[in-house]
Design a protein around this motif. Sequence first.
Motif, short mmCIF file in Angstrom:
data_model
loop_
_atom_site.label_atom_id
_atom_site.label_comp_id
_atom_site.label_asym_id
_atom_site.label_seq_id
_atom_site.Cartn_x
_atom_site.Cartn_y
_atom_site.Cartn_z
N VAL A 410 -8.98 11.63 -2.14
CA VAL A 410 -9.88 11.31 -3.24
C VAL A 410 -9.32 10.10 -3.99
CG1 VAL A 410 -10.88 12.12 -5.41
CG2 VAL A 410 -10.57 13.73 -3.51
N GLN A 411 -10.19 9.14 -4.31
CA GLN A 411 -9.82 8.02 -5.15
C GLN A 411 -10.57 8.15 -6.47
OE1 GLN A 411 -7.51 5.52 -4.45
NE2 GLN A 411 -7.74 5.01 -6.61
N GLY A 412 -9.85 8.01 -7.58
CA GLY A 412 -10.43 8.18 -8.91
C GLY A 412 -11.26 6.99 -9.35
N PRO A 413 -11.58 6.92 -10.64
CA PRO A 413 -12.48 5.88 -11.16
C PRO A 413 -11.88 4.49 -11.17
CG PRO A 413 -11.65 7.25 -12.94
CD PRO A 413 -11.21 7.91 -11.69
N THR A 414 -10.55 4.38 -11.06
CA THR A 414 -9.90 3.07 -10.98
C THR A 414 -8.97 3.06 -9.78
OG1 THR A 414 -8.02 3.73 -12.36
CG2 THR A 414 -9.96 2.84 -13.49
N THR A 415 -8.51 1.88 -9.40
CA THR A 415 -7.60 1.81 -8.25
C THR A 415 -6.18 2.18 -8.63
OG1 THR A 415 -7.08 -0.53 -8.60
CG2 THR A 415 -9.00 -0.02 -7.20
N ARG A 555 -6.86 1.04 8.07
CA ARG A 555 -6.81 2.28 7.29
C ARG A 555 -6.84 1.99 5.79
NH1 ARG A 555 -2.03 5.93 9.90
NH2 ARG A 555 -0.78 4.16 9.20
N TRP A 556 -7.28 2.98 5.03
CA TRP A 556 -7.34 2.88 3.58
C TRP A 556 -6.14 3.58 2.95
CZ3 TRP A 556 -13.07 4.69 2.44
CH2 TRP A 556 -13.96 3.72 2.92
N ILE A 557 -5.68 3.03 1.84
CA ILE A 557 -4.66 3.71 1.06
C ILE A 557 -5.30 4.20 -0.24
CG2 ILE A 557 -3.81 1.51 0.08
CD1 ILE A 557 -1.01 2.93 -0.06
N PHE A 558 -5.07 5.47 -0.55
CA PHE A 558 -5.62 6.10 -1.75
C PHE A 558 -4.54 6.08 -2.83
CE2 PHE A 558 -8.64 7.17 1.36
CZ PHE A 558 -9.81 7.52 0.71
#
Length: 826
Positions: A410-415, A555-558
């Motif tokens: 899960v990624q929150g409202p900001t990075t 790939r993505w980093i969370f």
Amino acid sequence: MMRKMFVCSIAIMLWVCGCEQGHKHGEGLKLNANEYFETRGLNVLAFSDWYDVNFFDDSKLSGIEIIHHEVRTATNGDVRLNPTPEQWDPIPRMVKRVVNKEGNYIEAYLSYPAEDFNYVVKTEARGEGVILSVELDKPLPEGLAGRAGFNLEFLPAAYFEKAYLIDGKSGVFPLYPTGPMEIANDGVVEPRPIARGKTLVLAPEDPQRRVTIEAREGELMLFDGRNKAQNGWFVVRTLIPQGKTGKVVEWFLTANTIADWVRPAVIGHSQVGYLSKQKKAAVIELDKNDKALKSARVLKVTENGRFTEAYKGEVKEWGKFLRYNYCTFDFTAVQEAGLYVIEYGGGRTKPFRIAGDVFENCWQATLDVYFAEQMDHMFVNEAYRVWHGKCHLDDARQAPVNHKHFDLYVQGPTTDSPYQPGEHIPGLNIGGWFDAGDFDIQTGTHNHAVSTLVQIWETFRPTRDETLIDQNNRYVDIHHPDGTPDFLQQIEHGTLALIAQQRTIGHACRGIVDPILSQYTHLGDGSTQTDNLIYNPKMLPTESNCLESGVPDDRWIFTTKSTPLNYGSAAALAAASRALRGYNDALADECIATAKKIWDEEHSHEPNVPHAFDSFGRLEGEELNAALELLISTKNAKYAKRINEMMPAIERQFNRLAALAVRAKPYMDASYSQKLEALVRKYKTDIDKFNEQNPFGVPISTGGWAGSGWVTYFGINSYILHKAYPDIISSEYTLRALDYIYGCHPGSDISFVSAVGTHSKKIGYGNNRADFTFIAGGVVPGVLVVKPDFPENKEDWPFLWAENEYTIGNAAAYIFLANAADDLAR
């Protein structure tokens, strides 16, 4: 009120056939105290368990399930929206489950909210069978026409090399999927039926697996789900017709049972063996219809192949646990070194050793092979075999904000980072291990794996060197010494991944994972999961150069900040700084400086504790861990002061924090030690209760993930407490935990460590699981309790992750436990 609304139904009848090998007339399925239907040789479960509530996916543990002669052969009997649902295809929501013992039925109220589709599955015992009906309050929604159907999935491994008959036409269940497939109207590729008709007989030649399904309305279709996904099952399905009410589909399903069938006894014991002077006890698992024998024997295997009696002793009845009856057989009296088997009734175990060095060579495969094979960003070779090429050199892109991904990312409202969503973040393509059977890097498990490897190094100093690890050239060669202890090189490799996050983002991150599901399900060589070229959005997908491409497969980093996760990394980096001193001094310096910086920064504000499952640790435990490792590394009194301040939390959660609290003892004052001893005495009282709860005397998990890891940590905690308080905590607890891992557990007598022990796991949920094989040294989760009472660990089907998935955290913990047992032997 709601019940009256449901007027359209699918009815399925499960009928236990009486034949020459069937049960006696009148012994019909009955709803038992555990709320499932039972007769000898057959159980029918009706929504006793549910699809994975954490991952919201299909874990093959729901709906109508069949346990046939003590093997779970069918699951997911439910209305589904796909012919052969994959792991993340839509699943219904459970509204409620009602059990009516007087009426001898179970109702499950279910819903697909997005489709405005509600239904009830009713399971009712009637005579020698069970009637199942799926009842709707209105006709099938138009959008579900041709999609919704009643599915019942059968385990492929239970029907490999077996036949089927459908309307008298014969077929054989395929060992490997070979279609047929079709392109549906929406462009999605779906399997076509491999057979269709009114009456299907599965395994007519096998009295233990014969099942007959007759469709009274509608048509039966048999699908091979492996055409869509390697973890698919054989699916029997009937579509729900559109626009009809009342009974729209009706099945009669009969399952043969063998008269007077009794499951063979399981002799739980260590497949590795025992020390000469340790307590030795086998746990004998018996079918509820079996009667315990009075005695068992230990036989010594001689050089000429003879079996001579070494000991004959009493078998003591322990009682019932889960669904089986248990007895214990103590053979501690056998102390002479040699090769032995246990004989009970007509069964014998495989041979095991009794010797003083029995634990010396049982953890090496985990370090040599499993940890090496899991190394990300490296080329990994073993003799003539290449495990995988250099992987994920294009790591990583910033994950999008306000995004709920699969696998609990899960990624929150900001990075919470200096980067914009989608932007490439340099410096992350280094170090780390594949977390488990998939290819993501999970920071929480890395924190614990690195910390555990350091603890092994400092406690036991294993200088083993069997693997060449060349970080500069990203090359690993198994069974090739390079002059450096492998533990130091693996600690370095895990640390590089953790420090990279601190360098680039400024704090620990949830992890690095594939951007789309079709990549995440990748099996095989990890180097082919991405193109290893940094994504350039200005390029077309067909364009590339030596460094970049237009393919967004990176790939993505969370990066949502988490205080518990950051503390976990501080602990791992502080610990690593000690191990790396003298081997990689520059990295050691950076690790301790970063760990201290994390501590100071986290204490400058209120904790960030995301609600999502992304920390892999509770706040107080992770802070205590960081304080401990920083105290050991720096001897700074401020960390000891914080540990003293955390004593109320330690007292509240001592059973979980015991090892950390006791490891701090040498660095704390006398008052701390006094409080600790009282807690240790209470801890002993608590863990002794395991002997009352189950015959194995260890904590056995009943959750959605099997519990060998809990048992391993129980053994580690017991070892640490034994070393500090030998008069309170004996060594027996640690050895008992290892016995469990090696085969003294419910359900079977298999070792949960692949390639360790005479009889060990030969399939596992590793990245090579599609080949039905294993990774040497990998440790599986073990016995899953299929609710409410069925212990299961399948050795013929690798794709149940809750039972068979290797993880780096469990592997590191196992190495510690095995070394602890060897230390106790010495």
